[in-house]
Design an enzyme around this catalytic site. Sequence first.
Site, PDB file in Angstrom:
ATOM      1  N   GLN A  53      69.290  29.873   1.732  1.00 59.86           N
ATOM      2  CA  GLN A  53      70.166  28.964   0.981  1.00 59.86           C
ATOM      3  C   GLN A  53      71.607  29.431   1.132  1.00 59.86           C
ATOM      4  O   GLN A  53      72.114  30.213   0.332  1.00 59.86           O
ATOM      5  CB  GLN A  53      69.757  28.909  -0.493  1.00 59.86           C
ATOM      6  CG  GLN A  53      70.499  27.830  -1.228  1.00 59.86           C
ATOM      7  CD  GLN A  53      69.980  27.600  -2.624  1.00 59.86           C
ATOM      8  OE1 GLN A  53      68.937  28.103  -3.030  1.00 59.86           O
ATOM      9  NE2 GLN A  53      70.718  26.823  -3.383  1.00 59.86           N
ATOM     10  N   PHE A  54      72.279  28.920   2.159  1.00 61.14           N
ATOM     11  CA  PHE A  54      73.650  29.344   2.429  1.00 61.14           C
ATOM     12  C   PHE A  54      74.602  28.986   1.307  1.00 61.14           C
ATOM     13  O   PHE A  54      75.645  29.615   1.144  1.00 61.14           O
ATOM     14  CB  PHE A  54      74.138  28.786   3.771  1.00 61.14           C
ATOM     15  CG  PHE A  54      74.684  27.391   3.708  1.00 61.14           C
ATOM     16  CD1 PHE A  54      76.057  27.192   3.640  1.00 61.14           C
ATOM     17  CD2 PHE A  54      73.852  26.283   3.706  1.00 61.14           C
ATOM     18  CE1 PHE A  54      76.582  25.910   3.576  1.00 61.14           C
ATOM     19  CE2 PHE A  54      74.359  25.004   3.655  1.00 61.14           C
ATOM     20  CZ  PHE A  54      75.730  24.811   3.589  1.00 61.14           C
ATOM     21  N   THR A  55      74.255  28.012   0.472  1.00 59.90           N
ATOM     22  CA  THR A  55      75.150  27.611  -0.611  1.00 59.90           C
ATOM     23  C   THR A  55      75.347  28.720  -1.648  1.00 59.90           C
ATOM     24  O   THR A  55      76.285  28.655  -2.441  1.00 59.90           O
ATOM     25  CB  THR A  55      74.653  26.330  -1.305  1.00 59.90           C
ATOM     26  OG1 THR A  55      73.346  26.549  -1.824  1.00 59.90           O
ATOM     27  CG2 THR A  55      74.640  25.157  -0.327  1.00 59.90           C
TER      28      THR A  55
END
Length: 155
Positions: free
Chosen positions: A78-80
């Site tokens: 989850q790069f966010t």
Amino acid sequence: MRAVVQRVTKASVQIGGREHASIGPGLVVLAGVARGDEDADVTYLADKVANLRVLADDAGRMNRSVLDTGGEVLLVSQFTLIADTRKGRRPSFIGAEAPDRAAQLIDDLGEALTARGVPVRSGVFQADMAVALVNDGPVTIIIDSHDRRTPRRQA
């Protein structure tokens, strides 16, 4: 690397409306890779997740790790999690690692957890995933490998 770790009774990932992976009791680990993260960050996070004492013992206290209970980990990239929200209203993701390198470090994290004896199921890097979980407690912990590099502030 930054991770949001949630204690769950069950969890699953769907991709394209079909179940891709699921676990029973254990931990969901949402993991993001920051620019410049390296193998030491993977090792730190794997050790923390595998040994994090957030699962209930016989007295109902958070005193056992996923290793102690034989629980599983659902690992989802989850790069966010690397978003910078300090300016404006739109998050910036400039601090996130390039996709190829980030995918490798997420894979390395899964392998490091497996090497420590933790059964791991994973999502698919850069896929549009629907994550379903039952947070047990609720218990949610944030772990940031960059914290190991800075001295702890005194309260």
